[in-house]
Design an enzyme around this catalytic site. Structure first.
Site, short mmCIF file in Angstrom:
data_model
loop_
_atom_site.label_atom_id
_atom_site.label_comp_id
_atom_site.label_asym_id
_atom_site.label_seq_id
_atom_site.Cartn_x
_atom_site.Cartn_y
_atom_site.Cartn_z
N GLY A 1 -2.80 2.56 -6.41
CA GLY A 1 -2.77 2.42 -4.95
C GLY A 1 -3.92 1.59 -4.40
O GLY A 1 -4.59 0.88 -5.15
N ALA A 2 -4.14 1.69 -3.08
CA ALA A 2 -5.07 0.81 -2.36
C ALA A 2 -4.72 -0.63 -2.73
O ALA A 2 -5.54 -1.40 -3.23
CB ALA A 2 -6.52 1.14 -2.69
N ASN B 1 -3.45 -8.14 -3.08
CA ASN B 1 -2.58 -9.21 -3.58
C ASN B 1 -2.48 -9.28 -5.10
O ASN B 1 -1.53 -9.86 -5.63
CB ASN B 1 -3.06 -10.57 -3.04
CG ASN B 1 -2.64 -10.73 -1.59
OD1 ASN B 1 -1.74 -10.02 -1.12
ND2 ASN B 1 -3.28 -11.64 -0.89
N GLY B 2 -3.47 -8.73 -5.81
CA GLY B 2 -3.37 -8.66 -7.27
C GLY B 2 -2.17 -7.81 -7.67
O GLY B 2 -1.33 -8.21 -8.48
N HIS B 3 -2.07 -6.62 -7.06
CA HIS B 3 -0.92 -5.74 -7.33
C HIS B 3 0.39 -6.42 -6.92
O HIS B 3 1.39 -6.34 -7.62
CB HIS B 3 -1.06 -4.43 -6.54
CG HIS B 3 -2.26 -3.61 -6.89
ND1 HIS B 3 -3.30 -3.41 -6.01
CD2 HIS B 3 -2.59 -2.92 -8.01
CE1 HIS B 3 -4.21 -2.62 -6.56
NE2 HIS B 3 -3.82 -2.32 -7.78
N GLY C 1 -2.08 -6.32 -15.23
CA GLY C 1 -2.91 -7.48 -14.89
C GLY C 1 -3.88 -7.81 -15.99
O GLY C 1 -4.42 -6.92 -16.66
N ASP D 1 -7.62 -6.21 -16.20
CA ASP D 1 -8.07 -5.12 -17.08
C ASP D 1 -7.70 -5.50 -18.52
O ASP D 1 -6.74 -4.99 -19.08
CB ASP D 1 -7.42 -3.81 -16.65
CG ASP D 1 -7.80 -3.44 -15.24
OD1 ASP D 1 -8.83 -2.78 -15.06
OD2 ASP D 1 -7.09 -3.84 -14.29
N GLN E 1 -7.64 -2.83 -21.19
CA GLN E 1 -6.56 -1.88 -20.89
C GLN E 1 -5.20 -2.39 -21.36
O GLN E 1 -4.46 -1.68 -22.04
CB GLN E 1 -6.53 -1.63 -19.39
CG GLN E 1 -5.33 -0.82 -18.91
CD GLN E 1 -5.45 -0.43 -17.45
OE1 GLN E 1 -6.15 0.51 -17.12
NE2 GLN E 1 -4.79 -1.15 -16.57
P1 AMP Z 1 -5.07 -0.36 -10.57
O1 AMP Z 1 -4.37 0.08 -9.35
O2 AMP Z 1 -6.47 -0.88 -10.33
O3 AMP Z 1 -4.99 0.64 -11.69
O4 AMP Z 1 -4.29 -1.64 -11.09
C1 AMP Z 1 -2.91 -1.60 -11.32
C2 AMP Z 1 -2.51 -2.88 -12.03
O5 AMP Z 1 -2.84 -4.00 -11.22
C3 AMP Z 1 -3.25 -3.06 -13.38
O6 AMP Z 1 -2.34 -3.54 -14.35
C4 AMP Z 1 -4.30 -4.08 -13.03
O7 AMP Z 1 -4.70 -4.86 -14.14
C5 AMP Z 1 -3.58 -4.93 -12.00
N1 AMP Z 1 -4.55 -5.65 -11.17
C6 AMP Z 1 -5.60 -5.10 -10.50
N2 AMP Z 1 -6.32 -6.05 -9.89
C7 AMP Z 1 -5.71 -7.24 -10.18
C8 AMP Z 1 -5.99 -8.60 -9.84
N3 AMP Z 1 -7.02 -8.94 -9.10
N4 AMP Z 1 -5.14 -9.54 -10.31
C9 AMP Z 1 -4.08 -9.19 -11.08
N5 AMP Z 1 -3.77 -7.94 -11.43
C10 AMP Z 1 -4.58 -6.97 -10.99
#
Ligand code: AMP
Length: 287
Positions: free
Chosen positions: A31-32, A35-37, A149, A152, A155
């Site tokens: 969550g939160a 644009n990456g998500h 993404g 990570d 990960q």
């Molecule tokens: P999170 O909510 O931080 O656990 O991230 C969920 C997914 O979004 C993970 O696969 C992350 O690698 C990906 N993600 C987070 N930030 C970015 C970003 N800036 N660009 C691309 N993917 C991202």
């Protein structure tokens, strides 16, 4: 977009989709959303008939109580963003649905070869928590493709290892890092950055760019030390800056012997821990 909180209701919907032989793309998040998500949602939309996004702040992957408590949460805003970007299902379960009392969700997979470096020693138990939640979510959703993404790096490498070892019939797709205009990788934690430190945060990206520029004609240790020095200013405290083999995550001694090299870093900026990485040579093989 439908918002579902219970495993049984999500599975009822997905059962119909699977019976029609439609493909499902899955984007697990905490969550939160930024644009990456959304880039993962977009990619899944292009490649699948249906996109499922999950939002679950998984307590088993947090090694600091404080980080878990302060993790930003805003389900209504996230839901609007997902809806506006064409996501079909938002799965936002409570812990009792992810970890029911009588269900064994720990998986017995030895990931130690990939966790002995970088994030591993700095966040004990973190990746065990990640594989536990990703496996559980995959069991619930049963997607054709899983979107993660490159942000990570360790990960997705570990999750890919899990998929292969457990022979899970889901294809991992890794999407590029989305950055702010100044190069700072987008992260849910960025909203917690101190205002006076935020303009300085492009130093992470700059240190990675410098590593990329130098990898062909400067020793790995020299580059790492230079980067650590760059990252040790104001209230910045680098935890590591490691140049590793992109497949094994093992430290690289001689850059000439590897065709897939990545630099990964973790830096405390005030009381916020940021991670970032850049492929210095080769290209991401999991796309
Ligand atoms: P999170 O909510 O931080 O656990 O991230 C969920 C997914 O979004 C993970 O696969 C992350 O690698 C990906 N993600 C987070 N930030 C970015 C970003 N800036 N660009 C691309 N993917 C991202």
């Amino acid at each position: 977009m439908r918002i579902l909180k219970r495993v049984s209701s999500l599975q009822r919907h997905l059962g119909i989709i699977k019976s029609e032989n439609l493909s499902i793309g899955f984007v697990p998040t905490m969550g939160a959303l930024h644009n990456g998500h959304i880039s993962l949602i977009n990619k899944s939309n292009v490649e699948n008939d249906v996109t499922v996004c999950s939002i679950y702040v998984n307590p088993t992957q947090f090694n600091q109580k404080d980080d878990l408590e302060k993790y930003p949460r805003n389900l209504d805003k996230d839901a609007s963003l997902l809806h506006a970007n064409g996501c079909d299902y938002l799965f936002a379960p409570p812990s009792s649905q992810v970890y029911p009392k009588n269900l064994k969700t720990n998986i017995s997979l030895d990931i130690s070869a990939l966790t002995s470096v970088m994030e591993g020693p700095n966040r004990p138990g973190h990746f065990e928590g990640v594989v536990q939640v990703v496996k559980r979510l995959l069991d619930i959703v049963g997607p054709n493709k899983l979107y993660m993404g490159q942000k990570d790096f360790q990960q997705f490498t570990i999750v890919n290892y899990m998929l292969k070892e457990l022979e899970i019939p889901t294809t991992l797709r890794v999407c590029p890092i989305i950055r702010e205009d100044d190069g700072l990788a987008m992260s849910s934690r960025n909203v917690r950055l101190r205002e006076d430190l935020r303009p300085e945060c492009s130093i992470l990206y700059k240190s990675l760019l410098l590593a990329k520029e130098k990898i062909d004609n400067t020793g790995v240790e020299t580059i790492e030390n230079e980067a650590l020095e760059m990252l040790s200013r104001l209230d910045f405290k680098p935890e590591y800056f490691s140049i590793v083999d992109g497949y094994t995550l093992k430290p690289i001694e001689n850059a000439h012997n590897s065709d897939y090299i990545v630099a990964c870093t973790a830096v405390w900026v005030g009381n916020v821990r940021l991670i970032d990485n850049m492929i210095l040579r080769g290209e991401n093989k999991i796309r």
